[in-house]
Design an enzyme around this catalytic site. Sequence first.
Site, PDB file in Angstrom:
ATOM      1  N   TYR A 169      -4.082  18.593 -12.187  1.00 13.28           N
ATOM      2  CA  TYR A 169      -2.752  18.334 -11.659  1.00 13.28           C
ATOM      3  C   TYR A 169      -1.823  19.545 -11.827  1.00 13.28           C
ATOM      4  CZ  TYR A 169       0.820  14.998 -10.058  1.00 13.28           C
ATOM      5  OH  TYR A 169       1.770  14.322  -9.355  1.00 13.28           O
ATOM      6  N   GLU A 176       0.323  25.169  -5.254  1.00 13.74           N
ATOM      7  CA  GLU A 176       1.263  24.805  -4.201  1.00 13.74           C
ATOM      8  C   GLU A 176       2.535  25.646  -4.287  1.00 13.74           C
ATOM      9  OE1 GLU A 176       2.003  20.611  -4.003  1.00 13.74           O
ATOM     10  OE2 GLU A 176      -0.105  20.124  -4.376  1.00 13.74           O
TER      11      GLU A 176
END
Length: 247
Positions: A169, A176
Amino acid sequence: MASSEEDGAGNGAPEEKENGKRLPRRRGAVTTAWLIFYNITMTAGWLVLAITMARFYMENGTHKGLYKSIQKTLKFFQTFALLEVLHCAVGVVHTSVLVTGVQVSSRIFMVWFITHSIKQIQNEESVVLFLVVWTVTEITRYSFYTFNMLNHLPYFIKWARYNFFIILYPVGVVGELLTIYAALPYVKRSGMFSVRLPNKYNVSFDYYYFLLIVMASYIPLFPQLYFHMLRQRRKVLHGEVIVEKDD
C-alpha cells in the site's frame, strides 16, 4: 489510492440486524453466481497483466515501452472495477460506497487522466512501481473473494490479503505520487484540461493546481484507509473484536 482493499468486489455479505446485532443475510443464487463470475474474471484479467509485464521485461530487459504494451488490458479491467461501486450502492455487498468510490475513482484517474493522457511520463519508473503493486494487490484480493465465496479459502491467500498490503500500500502510494509529480511540468507547459478566463461561462480551472490538490489529498486519506486495513487484519487474522460505527 494504490490499494483497493475494501470488500466492494464481492466478499462482504449483506447483513441484517436482529436485537441490535448484525447477522449475515443469504444472497440469491443469481447474485452469488454473478459475484463469483466477476471475481474470477478480474483475477484472470490481472493475472494476464502480470504475465504480460513479466514477459515484456524478460524479452526486452527494460521497463521502457511496458506501459504501452499493457495499456488496453489495464484500462479495460481497471474501468470494469466501477461495478464495485454499484455493488455497494445496491446493497449486493455491505461496504461503504464512499470508501470504495474513492479507491476505484483514484485508480481510474491515474489510468485515464494521468498515464493515458500524458504520454511523456509513460516510461517513468514510478509508473511500473504502482503497476506492479496494483497487479499483486488485485490478484491477491480477487482470488481471496473468489475462494471465499466458493467456501474453499486457502490460508495462504487469506494471509497474503491481510499482510501484503502492509508494504504494498505505501509503496503503491509513493509510485502514484511520483507519477503525478512527474506529470506536473508537462501539464503546466501544455495547459491541458485547463479552462482560462475570459470565457462565456465565466469560470476557470487549472489542471496543474488541481493535481497539487490531489497530491495533498493523500495526506488525510492514506492514513484512514491504511489503518482501516490494519483493523481488518487484526479482526480477521487474530480474532479481535473491533467496534466500528455503521457506514
